[in-house]
Design an enzyme around this catalytic site. Structure first.
Site, PDB file in Angstrom:
ATOM      1  N   GLU A   9      32.007  41.179  32.992  1.00 31.56           N
ATOM      2  CA  GLU A   9      32.788  40.092  32.385  1.00 31.56           C
ATOM      3  C   GLU A   9      32.182  39.772  31.023  1.00 31.56           C
ATOM      4  OE1 GLU A   9      34.937  37.343  30.985  1.00 31.56           O
ATOM      5  OE2 GLU A   9      35.581  38.004  32.971  1.00 31.56           O
ATOM      6  N   ASP A  59      40.839  43.529  36.362  1.00 34.11           N
ATOM      7  CA  ASP A  59      41.360  42.168  36.303  1.00 34.11           C
ATOM      8  C   ASP A  59      41.266  41.622  34.877  1.00 34.11           C
ATOM      9  OD1 ASP A  59      42.493  39.882  37.528  1.00 34.11           O
ATOM     10  OD2 ASP A  59      40.529  38.933  37.707  1.00 34.11           O
TER      11      ASP A  59
END
Length: 368
Positions: free
Chosen positions: A221, A277
């Site tokens: 991330e 994602d």
């Protein structure tokens, strides 16, 4: 702070053409009783536009189309109960007078809920296919700008806290259906598996996969501030998994995923599952002109390079109504460095208020 503007509308679709002058004469007294100053614009073939202005800055527009459409727009700045009651009373009078004037020859009367413009809390967010949705937002929980994006977490009475990144609704605490879909909808056995999550800063995917006893989950991330906001305000989604960047069977890397994927590909590191994602399929249907499509293709190619031959790649698509964009995405799959096959599933994600498409992609098995 200036009061927000409350925009109320009332529409009439008549069963026949309208006598514009008769409509104006019938409705004039209602606005004049409010002490509003009138200005009339008259076009011979296009009807009337009449503006009414009050001393407090409130105003109304009355648009009378000769083909039988009469529109009332009223903008006021008193958002207290008394101010709302005054607006409702005025619109009620207009509706009653129109019904008296046309004696049932009205096909449709439509009064939408008032739109609040410029309020402290923004309740209006568009769906992926461009429809306006009003959420039941009652609190701004978190609102910060990171080096990468604006991060909002807003509280909804129905959906709990909602993560919104640069104006896009990402995930609410109600949206376990999203997380389950992007993990394979309960059909996969993650026990003892190597898993790579691209993005996923809300922690929902990581939290659910860790429960399934994988060998190791690596989450990449780029935005630490998303993690910081979610671990404090989205705990129904992420539990305690974001409290530490390393756990018994997981690690969280605060990095750009592209250099990480390139490094893993060079090292020959392989995963049983790659879960993307990062972003939805772009709405633009011009992949040559949209850098998001280029990014998406790069992620797909790099992901295939670190995916085991019998592995699976999961990702979201977009709203089911965006058929052109979804078709174009499926065309991109035929242009990867290795042949792939795919399946797709449509899921209702509560806070999206639209059906969402998810993809499972795997390497095509070649005959030896």
């Amino acid at each position: 702070m200036a009061a927000a503007a409350r925009h109320s509308t009332l529409d009439f679709l008549l069963g026949a053409t309208a006598d514009c002058n008769a409509v104006l004469k019938a409705l004039q007294p209602i606005f004049q009783e409010q002490g509003m100053t009138e200005t009339v614009h008259n076009w011979e073939d296009h009807g009337y536009l009449v503006t009414y202005i009050k001393k407090n800055g409130s105003f109304a527009n009355l648009r009378i189309h000769p083909h039988g459409l009469v529109l009332v727009d009223l903008q006021s700045y008193n958002d207290d109960i008394k101010g709302r009651e005054e607006v409702d009373q005025l619109l009620n009078k207009v509706e009653e007078r129109m019904k008296e004037l046309f004696h049932g020859n009205i096909k449709r009367v439509k009064r939408l809920p008032a739109i609040l413009r410029g309020g402290v809390i923004d309740r209006y967010w568009p769906t992926a296919d461009g429809r306006l949705v009003e959420y039941d937002i009652d609190e701004v929980v978190y609102d910060e700008d990171s080096p990468f994006q604006n991060i909002k977490i807003l509280h909804s009475k129905q959906f709990g806290n909602i993560l919104i990144l640069s104006g896009d609704v990402n995930l609410a605490e109600s949206d376990l259906a999203y997380t389950q879909a992007i993990m394979g909808s309960g059909k996969e056995d993650y026990t003892g598996k190597e898993v790579l999550i691209l993005g996923g800063g809300d922690g929902g995917i990581l939290y659910e996969i860790v429960k399934l006893k994988p060998k190791m989950v690596t989450m990449v991330e780029i935005d630490q501030m998303v993690i910081d906001g979610c671990k404090k305000h989205m705990r129904k989604t992420c539990g305690d998994v974001l409290d530490n960047l390393k756990g018994e069977c997981y690690q969280v890397l605060i990095e750009d995923c592209i250099p990480v994927l390139k490094r893993y590909a060079k090292e020959g590191r392989m995963f049983d599952y790659v879960i993307n994602d990062l972003t939805a399929v772009p709405i633009s249907t011009s992949p040559e002109e949209d850098s998001t499509w280029e990014f998406l293709r790069l992620i797909l190619d790099l992901s295939m390079k670190v995916l085991k031959q019998d592995g699976k790649y999961f990702t979201q698509g977009n709203c089911i109504n965006l058929t052109d964009a979804l078709t174009l995405y499926e065309e991109q799959l035929s242009r990867l460095y290795c042949p792939v096959e795919f399946s797709k599933e449509t899921v209702c994600v509560p806070s999206y208020m639209e059906l969402w498409v998810f993809y499972t992609i795997w390497k095509k098995q070649t005959d030896i």
